[in-house]
Write an enzyme that holds these catalytic residues in place. Structure first.
Site, short mmCIF file in Angstrom:
data_model
loop_
_atom_site.label_atom_id
_atom_site.label_comp_id
_atom_site.label_asym_id
_atom_site.label_seq_id
_atom_site.Cartn_x
_atom_site.Cartn_y
_atom_site.Cartn_z
N GLU A 74 -3.47 2.26 1.84
CA GLU A 74 -3.32 1.45 0.84
C GLU A 74 -4.81 0.89 0.53
O GLU A 74 -5.53 0.43 1.55
CB GLU A 74 -2.43 0.17 1.06
CG GLU A 74 -2.23 -0.80 0.57
CD GLU A 74 -1.54 -2.26 0.58
OE1 GLU A 74 -1.08 -2.94 -0.18
OE2 GLU A 74 -1.37 -2.28 1.96
N LYS B 23 3.70 -1.48 -6.24
CA LYS B 23 4.13 -2.35 -4.85
C LYS B 23 4.94 -3.60 -5.70
O LYS B 23 4.49 -4.29 -6.38
CB LYS B 23 2.94 -3.05 -4.33
CG LYS B 23 3.24 -3.69 -3.06
CD LYS B 23 2.02 -4.17 -2.30
CE LYS B 23 2.26 -4.57 -0.89
NZ LYS B 23 0.87 -4.92 -0.24
N CYS C 213 3.07 -0.68 1.97
CA CYS C 213 3.00 -1.79 3.24
C CYS C 213 4.25 -2.83 3.19
O CYS C 213 4.87 -2.52 4.00
CB CYS C 213 1.37 -2.49 2.89
SG CYS C 213 0.96 -3.49 4.08
#
Length: 499
Positions: free
Chosen positions: A257, A332, A366
């Site tokens: 990321e 995300k 994440c």
């Protein structure tokens, strides 16, 4: 009389319902929902075929493409259709699976069924698929239930008994493979039995790097945060890792990321948000460069994630660069308090799996992996490998990602690969320290490592991790595992679904 063979559309739905009721008068309450037809015509329009006679809908054939090795010869109709969601369909599959054929009785003398099957065979050859497979009903079996299904099939094949479905399929060069028990529970006339039938495409040429090659090689990059004198130096480091993975014949390369944040250094006098907006201006160029590398080195690249600035909003986006030049993106969804506070980032709103030449994969970033509903939805859509690029500053932050990723592998019967940045980055606001350890997690059962870790890197050291995962082990786990999590959910009590 004018007969036309064409693709089915959603506008045909009212006629489809009436035609199906006439074709199956004993099962008239079981008709295809409009939602199902809409989805089939959207995900695989070429596979939905109909025939009209003088403009009137007279016959229909519905199909999907599957990675058949994932299911094998022992499956149910619910298995092959993903519990009627059709999330088992994949454009990179190897088998055309027939899920429905019916003909209006008024037109059966016109041999429209043969036309439908011929159209399917042409489609199978056109798409270079290995075969057509289907579970065929045996609707006259209830009249001969004193016979075993095997004996019934033999007598139909020897033309001692006529079965309107099986006799037709045998005459169209479909070969019986086996009897499927409890294939379609509502099919009382077949006593819930079906005959697994197959027609082989003699022109089929095996496609490389598909899921029928069950061993998939994953290459994970544990990326050292460092200052680059310019963007070309950054590209050199990216290409170094892609080159290495290409030499080792990796199918995927996973970067972390926000691995391009060392390029924030020239903007350090700006606020965190403004500097990230400046970095976002480089994303299109970086995307194009990495896509070229994916093609040149014949490897699928998950480009960690990069910032994108759209309509005055910042997004954290990961790109999947296919080795054939295609490009997919994932935004995300779950934004951390840090990302909101310093960058004002917004979350994405699309959840989907990606078809690759190695099967269906999932991609989350994440913090996303800490929300179990999201990977579960991806698993229900057929995901077998979940990739998680992450960026964590401290060891406890890393452990949240690690433990949640390991849990996702067990509860979703899949592999999970994580990769992050390591080291320090002085002179870049909010990016000063990093902690990471790349790893690949597996389900926890006898076929997998006893600690459910296929491989892991040395913590906080720049390196690569190259791991082979076997998709066939996931199939065996699903059907024969010590526990069968995906099967044993109490769907009567709860369900995870998309809005």
């Amino acid at each position: 009389m004018q007969i036309e063979t064409r693709t089915l559309t959603t506008q045909d739905y009212p006629e489809l319902v009436e035609t199906m009721k006439r074709a199956y008068p004993q099962m008239s309450e079981y008709v295809w929902s409009k939602k199902s037809i809409e989805k089939l015509t959207k995900i695989f329009p070429k596979g939905q075929i109909c025939i009209t006679v003088d403009g009137k809908l007279a016959a229909v054939a519905l199909s999907i493409i599957v990675n058949y090795d994932e299911f094998g010869d022992d499956h149910t109709y619910s298995d092959i259709t993903g519990n009627y969601t059709f999330n088992t369909h994949t454009s990179t599959g190897n088998v055309l699976y027939g899920i429905e054929v019916f003909v209006d009785p008024e037109y059966r003398e016109l041999r429209l069924g043969r036309r439908l099957y011929d159209a399917r065979k042409e489609l199978c050859e056109l798409l270079n698929l290995r075969s057509i497979i289907l579970g065929g009903r045996i609707p006259n079996y209830h009249k001969h239930s004193d016979l075993s299904p095997r004996e019934y099939i033999r007598r139909v094949r020897d033309k001692e008994i006529y079965d309107p479905v099986l006799s037709f399929q045998l005459s169209n060069n479909f070969l019986p493979i086996r009897v499927l028990k409890k294939y379609l529970p509502e099919d009382e006339s077949s006593k819930e039995n079906a005959v697994l039938l197959q027609w082989n495409n003699i022109y089929y040429s095996k496609k490389p790097n598909t899921m029928q090659d069950s061993i998939i090689r994953l290459g994970l990059v544990q990326w050292q945060m460092r200052h680059f004198k310019d963007i070309d130096a950054f590209y050199e480091q990216v290409e170094f890792f892609v080159d290495v993975m290409g030499d080792y014949k990796a199918d995927f390369v996973l970067f972390p990321e926000l691995f391009n944040t060392p390029l924030l250094a020239p903007f350090n006098k700006l606020s965190e948000r403004d500097s990230m907006i400046e970095l976002a201006k480089l994303t299109e160029e970086i995307k194009a460069k990495i896509s070229d590398l994916a093609i040149s080195y014949n490897v699928n690249i998950i480009s960690g994630s990069m910032p994108v600035f759209e309509n005055n909003d910042l997004y954290n986006i990961s790109y999947l660069m296919h080795r054939d030049g295609r490009m997919d993106e994932y935004r995300k969804i779950h934004i951390t308090p840090n990302e909101r506070k310093y960058y004002g980032m917004k979350g994405g709103n699309e959840i989907k799996v990606f078809d690759t030449d190695c099967g269906k994969i999932g991609l989350v970033i994440c913090y996303d992996v800490e929300f179990p509903e999201l990977p579960r939805i991806l698993a229900d859509q057929g995901m077998k490998i979940l990739f998680v690029p992450y960026l964590t500053d401290t060891q406890n932050a890393y452990m949240r990602v690690r433990h949640c990723a390991a849990a996702r592998a067990i509860e979703n019967e899949c592999y999970v690969a994580i990769a992050g940045c390591v080291g320090n980055l002085p002179g870049v606001n909010n990016m000063d320290i990093q902690f990471g350890q790349a790893a690949v997690f597996t389900p926890s059962d006898f076929a997998f490592p006893s600690n459910a870790v296929k491989g892991e890197a040395t913590p906080n050291t720049e390196m690569t991790l190259i791991v082979d995962v076997d998709l066939n082990l996931l199939k065996d786990l699903h059907h024969h595992g010590s526990v069968q999590v995906m099967k044993d959910r109490r769907r009567d009590l709860y369900e995870t679904y998309l809005k």
